[in-house]
Design a protein around this motif. Structure first.
Motif, PDB file in Angstrom:
ATOM      1  N   SER A 101     -60.928  12.326 -22.302  1.00  0.00           N
ATOM      2  CA  SER A 101     -59.546  12.801 -22.170  1.00  0.00           C
ATOM      3  C   SER A 101     -58.554  11.670 -22.345  1.00  0.00           C
ATOM      4  O   SER A 101     -57.477  11.851 -22.935  1.00  0.00           O
ATOM      5  N   ILE A 156     -63.608  18.980 -25.757  1.00  0.00           N
ATOM      6  CA  ILE A 156     -64.168  17.822 -25.044  1.00  0.00           C
ATOM      7  C   ILE A 156     -65.249  18.274 -24.072  1.00  0.00           C
ATOM      8  O   ILE A 156     -66.297  17.639 -23.930  1.00  0.00           O
ATOM      9  N   SER A 169     -61.065  19.941 -19.889  1.00  0.00           N
ATOM     10  CA  SER A 169     -62.144  19.094 -20.398  1.00  0.00           C
ATOM     11  C   SER A 169     -63.340  19.078 -19.454  1.00  0.00           C
ATOM     12  O   SER A 169     -64.462  18.779 -19.869  1.00  0.00           O
ATOM     13  N   GLY A 186     -59.086  20.392 -24.733  1.00  0.00           N
ATOM     14  CA  GLY A 186     -59.865  20.118 -23.527  1.00  0.00           C
ATOM     15  C   GLY A 186     -61.205  20.842 -23.537  1.00  0.00           C
ATOM     16  O   GLY A 186     -62.230  20.272 -23.131  1.00  0.00           O
TER      17      GLY A 186
END
Length: 374
Positions: A294, A280, A199, A277
């Motif tokens: 997260s 994000i 992320s 991730g």
């Protein structure tokens, strides 16, 4: 005092710049409250149940009506033989199997103890406990209904339980908590580490100024993302191997299925977590934002995936929300292979769901990343 005022002004300005992070911090308690308040329920009802009724008389139908009326058992399928019951419970489609023998009504009529076998999927100990307690209470209540004068005359004043409910907990008959928790913990650890690491991958490149250097190279967007994902696949494998070894050595975790299949199906889960991730990372503007987002993934993964609380007890909305989390499918894979010893014929739907998740999330990430660099 002047320095303090200057520091306060600086911090408030920083908070204004990081308003997305502040909004997440304010919104997170609300999400936790809703999840804990509505989704978490340890009283598991409406368990999917398969019935093999070999008696097919009024007495057996009355007993099945009592199971349904309790609210704990929802009869979804009628089996024609024992193999169908075994297959349904192994596949996880049904949590309970009720088998009524052909002489059930005859035993009741002549004052003999009538046995009923109740098979319970004990790979989820909380769900199994609810099913076992409910089945035993139903047997006791139905027995009390028949313990009148006529039944005592039939039995010659000897105490015989009319309805003998025989419970058969499968896969974890001793209800060892570690057998249920350790596979789930492995899934949560992989989710937490894989999502949090990736992320911040693109965000970190942007903050350090190296993203522009990568963009001027002939490298394509998907190659950049694959370059961020592939090294961590091996890290995920090492984590899985270490955690599984610890579970076997420390907690005597039984691995009843194929280890090679387990690691093979771990691959799409690791990739799905890494892809989440990366998504994000394409949305967040700072590493702090990426970390906060997260946590929005980690919390539902713990609460809605079946890791700690049975999904059958959740309201419909939260149950289907759990179906979009990679951890939900990996919990079923882990417990299916480790506790049940089942093969790919029962787990291909979970693997396919992870594959669809990877394609969907990776595509969205590419679109978001392309918009950011144009």
């Amino acid at each position: 005092m002047i320095r303090l005022k200057a520091l306060l002004v600086k911090e408030f300005l920083q908070m204004k710049r990081d308003k997305a992070v502040i909004a997440m911090m304010l919104f997170l308690p609300v999400v936790q409250l809703l999840l804990f308040g509505f989704a978490i329920n340890t009283d598991v009802k409406h368990l999917p149940t398969i019935v093999y009724d070999q008696c097919l008389q009024q007495d057996s139908r009355d007993l099945l009506d009592s199971f349904t009326a309790s609210g704990y058992f929802d009869i979804k399928d009628i089996a024609g033989n024992f193999e169908e019951v075994d297959e349904a419970v192994d596949a996880g489609r049904e949590k309970v199997g009720i088998i009524i023998p052909p002489d059930f009504a005859s035993n009741i009529k002549h004052g003999r103890s009538a046995e009923v076998q109740v098979i319970v999927d004990a790979s989820d100990s909380m769900t199994a406990s609810s099913a076992i307690n409910a089945a035993q209470i139903i047997g006791q209540l139905k027995s009390q209904e028949l313990m009148g004068k006529k039944y005592r005359q039939l039995t010659g004043e000897k105490y015989i339980t009319p309805y003998d409910i025989r419970i058969r907990p499968w896969y974890n008959s001793d209800f060892v908590t570690a057998y249920y928790m350790v596979p789930g913990i492995l899934g949560i650890v992989l989710t937490m580490t894989m999502v949090m690491i990736t992320s911040m991958a693109i965000v970190r490149e942007r903050e350090t100024g190296t993203l522009e250097q990568l963009l001027v190279t002939p490298m394509k967007s998907y190659e950049l993302m694959l370059g961020k994902i592939i090294p961590y696949i091996f890290v995920g494998y090492i984590q899985a191997a270490v955690a599984l070894s610890a579970g076997i050595l420390v907690f005597d975790l039984p691995v009843r299925g194929s280890l090679s299949l387990l690691f093979l199906l771990t691959t799409p889960f690791i990739v799905a977590s890494l892809a989440l991730g990366i998504l994000i990372s394409t949305i967040a503007k700072t590493q702090m934002q990426a970390m906060q987002m997260s946590f929005f993934v980690l919390l539902p993964s713990v609460l809605l995936s079946g890791f700690m609380f049975p999904r059958e007890a959740m309201p419909t909305l939260f149950y289907y929300l759990g179906d979009i989390l990679p951890a939900t499918f990996y919990m079923e894979i882990m417990r299916g292979i480790i506790l049940k010893g089942i093969g790919i014929q029962y787990l291909w739907t979970q693997a396919a769901a992870l594959g669809v998740f990877i394609i969907g999330v990776f595509t969205i990430s590419l679109v978001k990343f392309s918009k950011k660099i144009t």
